[in-house]
Design an enzyme around this catalytic site. Structure first.
Site, short mmCIF file in Angstrom:
data_model
loop_
_atom_site.label_atom_id
_atom_site.label_comp_id
_atom_site.label_asym_id
_atom_site.label_seq_id
_atom_site.Cartn_x
_atom_site.Cartn_y
_atom_site.Cartn_z
N ASP A 188 11.37 -5.79 0.77
CA ASP A 188 11.43 -6.98 -0.68
C ASP A 188 12.53 -6.35 -1.47
O ASP A 188 11.95 -6.87 -2.70
CB ASP A 188 9.66 -7.13 -1.12
CG ASP A 188 9.01 -7.74 -0.25
OD1 ASP A 188 9.35 -8.01 1.07
OD2 ASP A 188 7.87 -7.88 -0.50
N CYS A 244 3.35 -4.65 -2.37
CA CYS A 244 3.79 -4.95 -0.98
C CYS A 244 3.98 -3.58 -0.09
O CYS A 244 3.86 -3.43 0.96
CB CYS A 244 5.21 -5.69 -0.70
SG CYS A 244 4.46 -7.49 -1.42
N GLN A 252 -6.60 12.89 -0.28
CA GLN A 252 -7.54 13.21 0.87
C GLN A 252 -6.96 13.67 1.95
O GLN A 252 -7.40 12.99 3.15
CB GLN A 252 -8.36 11.89 0.86
CG GLN A 252 -9.13 11.67 -0.12
CD GLN A 252 -10.09 10.31 -0.18
OE1 GLN A 252 -10.91 10.22 0.29
NE2 GLN A 252 -9.70 9.11 -0.78
N LYS A 309 7.88 -12.72 5.32
CA LYS A 309 6.45 -12.49 5.34
C LYS A 309 5.95 -13.50 4.30
O LYS A 309 6.33 -13.39 3.17
CB LYS A 309 6.13 -11.09 5.21
CG LYS A 309 6.47 -10.42 4.11
CD LYS A 309 6.42 -8.86 4.11
CE LYS A 309 6.71 -8.14 2.70
NZ LYS A 309 5.91 -8.72 1.49
N GLU A 321 9.62 -11.29 1.00
CA GLU A 321 8.15 -12.07 0.87
C GLU A 321 8.57 -13.44 0.37
O GLU A 321 9.54 -13.69 -0.65
CB GLU A 321 7.35 -11.18 -0.50
CG GLU A 321 6.20 -12.18 -0.88
CD GLU A 321 5.22 -11.48 -1.82
OE1 GLU A 321 5.63 -10.45 -2.36
OE2 GLU A 321 4.26 -12.26 -2.30
N VAL A 375 9.99 -2.52 -2.82
CA VAL A 375 9.14 -2.92 -4.02
C VAL A 375 8.19 -3.77 -3.60
O VAL A 375 8.11 -4.40 -2.98
CB VAL A 375 10.15 -3.30 -5.03
CG1 VAL A 375 10.98 -2.23 -5.47
CG2 VAL A 375 10.85 -4.64 -4.70
N LYS A 394 1.77 -10.12 1.17
CA LYS A 394 2.04 -8.74 0.68
C LYS A 394 2.44 -7.65 1.77
O LYS A 394 3.37 -7.04 1.66
CB LYS A 394 1.05 -8.42 -0.28
CG LYS A 394 0.72 -9.24 -1.15
CD LYS A 394 1.79 -9.66 -2.19
CE LYS A 394 1.27 -10.54 -3.25
NZ LYS A 394 2.51 -11.19 -4.07
C1 C5J Z 1 5.92 -7.15 -3.94
C2 C5J Z 1 4.95 -8.57 -5.60
N1 C5J Z 1 6.92 -7.25 -2.87
N2 C5J Z 1 4.51 -7.41 -6.26
N3 C5J Z 1 5.61 -8.28 -4.42
O1 C5J Z 1 5.57 -6.09 -4.09
O2 C5J Z 1 4.44 -9.52 -5.85
#
Ligand code: C5J
Length: 226
Positions: free
Chosen positions: A24, A162, A202, A129, A72, A157, A132
């Site tokens: 993204d 995401c 963990q 997509k 996204e 990002v 997320k």
């Molecule tokens: C992504 C968002 N790509 N933060 N989207 O993380 O809405």
């Protein structure tokens, strides 16, 4: 096989069955004047990942690694956007509303596309997509299976949204995930720190974390063979 130092311990991978996933890196999230900034976010927090990710892409392309990008976004008629996602926030700033770079998060709009600095090269799959995570309602799993991919090196990002959703989905499906700390970004420094810590906590509950320089150094033998 190649190995690098990571948290919580060494990460071992076979470059032939490893894919770099770039999540993204879209104008609407990354560019000054884009949708993310109009929401009051500081895009400088995301833009610091551009230079290390560009260097990483160069190294992975030289090594012949599989590289997959995601975006996204939604169909122009919003038929793939559930009301629970659509009806969030101020109406003027919802998905599909006119934004500074076209309709917000709509496929085909200028803001929806990947920034020039990290543009996909010919032949690199781009997975569109609606959610997320990269697996939900996409061909991502099929693309990985067709190429025999078992390990994912994850960048993009935002770290806690995401990137995290994709890593969690991948981990549940049996993929080994390495998240590169300098190539993932959040608008919120505290979420960046917590998001990375949660991956490796963990005993590596979702995967491993390392800087991109460590991964590129581990790729060097592959580079020397090409
Ligand atoms: C992504 C968002 N790509 N933060 N989207 O993380 O809405």
């Amino acid at each position: 096989m190649a190995t690098l130092d990571a948290l919580p311990g060494p990460f071992t991978f076979d470059p032939a069955t490893t894919a770099l996933v770039v999540i993204d890196m879209q104008r609407d999230f990354m560019e000054p004047g884009g949708f993310g900034e109009t929401l009051g976010n500081d895009v400088a927090q995301l833009r610091r990942v551009i230079a290390p990710t560009a260097a990483l892409l160069r190294a992975c392309r030289a090594a012949g690694l599989t590289i997959i990008h995601t975006r996204e976004g939604h169909l122009p008629d919003l038929s793939d956007c559930p009301p629970a996602k659509l009806n969030r926030g101020e109406p003027s700033q919802r998905i599909g509303a006119p934004g500074p770079m076209g309709r917000i998060l709509i496929r085909g709009e200028y803001g929806h596309d990947i920034i020039d600095e990290l543009a996909p090269a010919d032949g690199e799959p781009v997975i569109d997509k609606p959610g997320k995570g990269a697996f939900y309602n996409t061909s991502f799993g099929d693309v990985l299976a067709a190429r025999g991919i078992r390990s994912l090196v994850v960048t993009g990002v935002t770290t806690e949204v995401c990137v995290h959703t994709t890593v969690r989905e991948a981990n549940d499906r049996g993929y080994e995930c390495l998240v590169l700390s300098d190539c993932v970004g959040s608008y919120f420094p505290e979420f960046q720190e917590a998001g990375l810590a949660m991956i490796a906590a963990q005993g590596g509950i979702f995967g491993w974390v390392a800087p991109s320089t460590a991964f590129v150094a581990a790729l060097q033998p592959s580079l020397q063979r090409t």
